[in-house]
Design an enzyme around this catalytic site. Structure first.
Site, PDB file in Angstrom:
ATOM      1  N   LYS A   1       0.939  -1.208  -0.059  1.00  0.00           N
ATOM      2  CA  LYS A   1       0.097  -0.074  -0.135  1.00  0.00           C
ATOM      3  C   LYS A   1       0.938   1.405  -0.129  1.00  0.00           C
ATOM      4  O   LYS A   1       0.298   2.297  -0.305  1.00  0.00           O
ATOM      5  CB  LYS A   1      -0.922   0.056   1.144  1.00  0.00           C
ATOM      6  CG  LYS A   1      -1.626  -1.133   1.217  1.00  0.00           C
ATOM      7  CD  LYS A   1      -2.348  -1.172   2.832  1.00  0.00           C
ATOM      8  CE  LYS A   1      -2.982  -2.494   3.075  1.00  0.00           C
ATOM      9  NZ  LYS A   1      -3.349  -2.458   4.593  1.00  0.00           N
ATOM     10  N   GLY A   2       2.287   1.093   0.095  1.00  0.00           N
ATOM     11  CA  GLY A   2       3.113   2.182   0.357  1.00  0.00           C
ATOM     12  C   GLY A   2       3.107   3.001  -1.067  1.00  0.00           C
ATOM     13  O   GLY A   2       3.336   4.345  -0.455  1.00  0.00           O
TER      14      GLY A   2
ATOM     15  N   GLU B   1       7.410   2.364  -6.451  1.00  0.00           N
ATOM     16  CA  GLU B   1       7.556   1.879  -5.157  1.00  0.00           C
ATOM     17  C   GLU B   1       7.670   3.094  -4.074  1.00  0.00           C
ATOM     18  O   GLU B   1       8.180   4.081  -4.513  1.00  0.00           O
ATOM     19  CB  GLU B   1       8.736   0.912  -4.949  1.00  0.00           C
ATOM     20  CG  GLU B   1       9.245   0.299  -3.697  1.00  0.00           C
ATOM     21  CD  GLU B   1       8.306  -0.855  -3.173  1.00  0.00           C
ATOM     22  OE1 GLU B   1       7.162  -0.202  -2.999  1.00  0.00           O
ATOM     23  OE2 GLU B   1       8.739  -1.473  -2.689  1.00  0.00           O
ATOM     24  N   ASP B   2       7.406   2.772  -2.890  1.00  0.00           N
ATOM     25  CA  ASP B   2       7.771   3.712  -1.770  1.00  0.00           C
ATOM     26  C   ASP B   2       9.143   3.879  -1.339  1.00  0.00           C
ATOM     27  O   ASP B   2       9.529   5.157  -1.262  1.00  0.00           O
ATOM     28  CB  ASP B   2       6.637   3.493  -0.376  1.00  0.00           C
ATOM     29  CG  ASP B   2       6.970   2.041  -0.084  1.00  0.00           C
ATOM     30  OD1 ASP B   2       7.468   1.473  -0.594  1.00  0.00           O
ATOM     31  OD2 ASP B   2       6.043   1.885   1.212  1.00  0.00           O
TER      32      ASP B   2
ATOM     33  N   ASP C   1      14.733  -0.994   0.321  1.00  0.00           N
ATOM     34  CA  ASP C   1      15.487  -1.151   1.504  1.00  0.00           C
ATOM     35  C   ASP C   1      16.558  -2.279   1.030  1.00  0.00           C
ATOM     36  O   ASP C   1      17.643  -2.135   0.686  1.00  0.00           O
ATOM     37  CB  ASP C   1      14.494  -1.615   2.729  1.00  0.00           C
ATOM     38  CG  ASP C   1      15.289  -1.548   4.183  1.00  0.00           C
ATOM     39  OD1 ASP C   1      16.581  -0.947   4.219  1.00  0.00           O
ATOM     40  OD2 ASP C   1      14.616  -2.125   4.986  1.00  0.00           O
TER      41      ASP C   1
ATOM     42  N   LYS D   1      17.090   3.478   0.539  1.00  0.00           N
ATOM     43  CA  LYS D   1      18.012   3.309   1.685  1.00  0.00           C
ATOM     44  C   LYS D   1      19.128   2.302   1.204  1.00  0.00           C
ATOM     45  O   LYS D   1      19.200   0.957   1.446  1.00  0.00           O
ATOM     46  CB  LYS D   1      17.172   2.551   2.567  1.00  0.00           C
ATOM     47  CG  LYS D   1      17.006   3.512   3.922  1.00  0.00           C
ATOM     48  CD  LYS D   1      16.538   2.823   5.143  1.00  0.00           C
ATOM     49  CE  LYS D   1      15.156   2.283   5.178  1.00  0.00           C
ATOM     50  NZ  LYS D   1      14.637   1.571   6.486  1.00  0.00           N
TER      51      LYS D   1
ATOM     52  N   PHE E   1      14.427   4.018  10.216  1.00  0.00           N
ATOM     53  CA  PHE E   1      13.251   3.506   9.862  1.00  0.00           C
ATOM     54  C   PHE E   1      12.075   4.756   9.756  1.00  0.00           C
ATOM     55  O   PHE E   1      11.968   5.401  10.732  1.00  0.00           O
ATOM     56  CB  PHE E   1      12.498   2.630  10.877  1.00  0.00           C
ATOM     57  CG  PHE E   1      11.562   2.037  10.394  1.00  0.00           C
ATOM     58  CD1 PHE E   1      11.318   0.648   9.629  1.00  0.00           C
ATOM     59  CD2 PHE E   1       9.993   2.398  10.929  1.00  0.00           C
ATOM     60  CE1 PHE E   1      10.166   0.075   9.146  1.00  0.00           C
ATOM     61  CE2 PHE E   1       8.861   1.524  10.350  1.00  0.00           C
ATOM     62  CZ  PHE E   1       8.929   0.710   9.500  1.00  0.00           C
ATOM     63  N   VAL E   2      11.559   5.006   8.635  1.00  0.00           N
ATOM     64  CA  VAL E   2      10.911   5.961   8.345  1.00  0.00           C
ATOM     65  C   VAL E   2       9.431   5.755   8.061  1.00  0.00           C
ATOM     66  O   VAL E   2       9.009   4.566   7.808  1.00  0.00           O
ATOM     67  CB  VAL E   2      11.173   6.947   7.045  1.00  0.00           C
ATOM     68  CG1 VAL E   2      12.691   7.522   7.281  1.00  0.00           C
ATOM     69  CG2 VAL E   2      11.594   6.126   5.704  1.00  0.00           C
TER      70      VAL E   2
ATOM     71  N   ASP F   1       4.390   2.877   6.323  1.00  0.00           N
ATOM     72  CA  ASP F   1       3.684   2.616   7.869  1.00  0.00           C
ATOM     73  C   ASP F   1       4.520   1.952   8.824  1.00  0.00           C
ATOM     74  O   ASP F   1       5.780   1.511   8.361  1.00  0.00           O
ATOM     75  CB  ASP F   1       2.358   1.718   7.429  1.00  0.00           C
ATOM     76  CG  ASP F   1       3.027   0.372   7.085  1.00  0.00           C
ATOM     77  OD1 ASP F   1       3.792   0.326   6.191  1.00  0.00           O
ATOM     78  OD2 ASP F   1       2.444  -0.630   7.840  1.00  0.00           O
TER      79      ASP F   1
ATOM     80  N   ARG G   1       0.677   6.323   7.619  1.00  0.00           N
ATOM     81  CA  ARG G   1       0.739   6.338   6.135  1.00  0.00           C
ATOM     82  C   ARG G   1       0.099   7.687   5.909  1.00  0.00           C
ATOM     83  O   ARG G   1       0.426   8.287   4.849  1.00  0.00           O
ATOM     84  CB  ARG G   1      -0.285   5.405   5.482  1.00  0.00           C
ATOM     85  CG  ARG G   1       0.334   3.792   5.729  1.00  0.00           C
ATOM     86  CD  ARG G   1      -0.478   3.061   4.514  1.00  0.00           C
ATOM     87  NE  ARG G   1      -0.280   1.341   5.134  1.00  0.00           N
ATOM     88  CZ  ARG G   1       0.553   0.883   4.626  1.00  0.00           C
ATOM     89  NH1 ARG G   1       1.747   1.450   3.736  1.00  0.00           N
ATOM     90  NH2 ARG G   1       0.770  -0.354   4.881  1.00  0.00           N
TER      91      ARG G   1
HETATM   92  P1  IMP Z   1      12.911  -4.238   0.905  1.00  0.00           P
HETATM   93  O1  IMP Z   1      12.277  -5.581   0.251  1.00  0.00           O
HETATM   94  O2  IMP Z   1      13.572  -4.652   1.928  1.00  0.00           O
HETATM   95  O3  IMP Z   1      13.565  -3.598  -0.194  1.00  0.00           O
HETATM   96  O4  IMP Z   1      11.702  -3.558   1.590  1.00  0.00           O
HETATM   97  C1  IMP Z   1      10.837  -2.839   0.852  1.00  0.00           C
HETATM   98  C2  IMP Z   1       9.388  -2.698   1.626  1.00  0.00           C
HETATM   99  O5  IMP Z   1       9.744  -2.596   2.887  1.00  0.00           O
HETATM  100  C3  IMP Z   1       8.932  -1.590   1.178  1.00  0.00           C
HETATM  101  O6  IMP Z   1       7.923  -1.424   0.271  1.00  0.00           O
HETATM  102  C4  IMP Z   1       8.234  -0.838   2.615  1.00  0.00           C
HETATM  103  O7  IMP Z   1       7.039  -1.235   2.451  1.00  0.00           O
HETATM  104  C5  IMP Z   1       9.134  -1.638   3.585  1.00  0.00           C
HETATM  105  N1  IMP Z   1      10.033  -0.531   4.121  1.00  0.00           N
HETATM  106  C6  IMP Z   1      11.314  -0.680   4.049  1.00  0.00           C
HETATM  107  N2  IMP Z   1      12.004   0.174   4.820  1.00  0.00           N
HETATM  108  C7  IMP Z   1      10.955   0.949   5.464  1.00  0.00           C
HETATM  109  C8  IMP Z   1      10.830   1.994   6.258  1.00  0.00           C
HETATM  110  O8  IMP Z   1      11.886   2.586   6.812  1.00  0.00           O
HETATM  111  N3  IMP Z   1       9.693   2.355   6.666  1.00  0.00           N
HETATM  112  C9  IMP Z   1       8.511   1.665   6.376  1.00  0.00           C
HETATM  113  N4  IMP Z   1       8.389   0.681   5.625  1.00  0.00           N
HETATM  114  C10 IMP Z   1       9.669   0.356   5.037  1.00  0.00           C
HETATM  115 MG    MG Z   2       6.284  -1.128  -0.132  1.00  0.00          MG
END
Ligand code: IMP
Ligand code: MG
Length: 181
Positions: free
Chosen positions: A42-43, A97-98, A101, A129, A150-151, A157, A163
């Site tokens: 939902k981000g 994408e939001d 990470d 990130k 962590f944002v 969220d 959100r």
């Molecule tokens: P990844 O698979 O680790 O790259 O994570 C991606 C997903 O994790 C993002 O689409 C977010 O929904 C969530 N996410 C990663 N870092 C954060 C953060 O700092 N705050 C909130 N959601 C996060």
């Molecule tokens: Mg996401």
């Protein structure tokens, strides 16, 4: 500022300016084409809604919902919860994408969508990130590169809360530890 935040990392005005720039770049790069935007729920919701207003090209919009996160820690396992409605074969696909990470979610998305034979496939993320990367993913469009914090806010969220905040903020440690999930 919301009481659970340590600081505001990206204020609303900065977000707006960054997203406008992204929209202009995307409009130039895809000029004359119709881009199929695939939002990751939902981000992506607040970001995508604002980004599309700055696109001067034709767009299609579709969504996927994946899960990889539980609380503030990535589980590393990505699953499809909701799949695309439209066929993307032969289309110019841009993932919205939001935040990237670990990169595991986008790695999964790229692998998954590639099997459907889009004409092109790129990633647009509001936040990057890079210090937390576990899987290398090529990101074509990045709004803001942020440190390893962590944002929340502007679509992002913590256990489904925050959100709606119109800015990106850093969540207080006490808000992370103190909340029952
Ligand atoms: P990844 O698979 O680790 O790259 O994570 C991606 C997903 O994790 C993002 O689409 C977010 O929904 C969530 N996410 C990663 N870092 C954060 C953060 O700092 N705050 C909130 N959601 C996060
Ligand atoms: Mg996401």
């Amino acid at each position: 500022m919301h009481k659970d935040l340590e600081e505001i990392l990206i204020p609303t005005a900065e977000l707006n300016a960054g997203i406008k720039k992204l929209g202009e770049r995307i409009s130039l790069d895809y000029a004359g084409r119709c881009v199929s935007l695939v939002g990751v729920l939902k981000g992506c919701v607040l970001f995508m809604a604002d980004l599309v207003k700055h696109l001067s090209i034709d767009t299609r919009m579709d969504f996927m919902m994946l899960s990889s996160y539980s609380g503030a820690q990535s589980t590393g396992v990505v699953r499809t919860i909701l799949d695309l409605k439209e066929n993307i074969e032969g289309r110019d696909v841009l993932i919205i994408e939001d935040i990237v990470d670990s990169g595991l979610t986008m790695h999964y998305m790229l692998q998954n969508l590639r099997t459907r034979h889009p004409k092109s496939l790129e990633i647009c993320t509001l936040l990057d990130k890079p210090s937390c990367r576990k899987a290398k993913v090529p990101i074509k469009y990045t709004g803001f590169t942020i440190p390893d914090k962590f944002v929340v806010g502007y679509g992002l969220d913590y256990n489904e809360i925050y959100r709606n905040l119109p800015y990106i903020g850093v969540l207080k440690k006490s808000a992370i530890e103190g909340k029952k999930t």
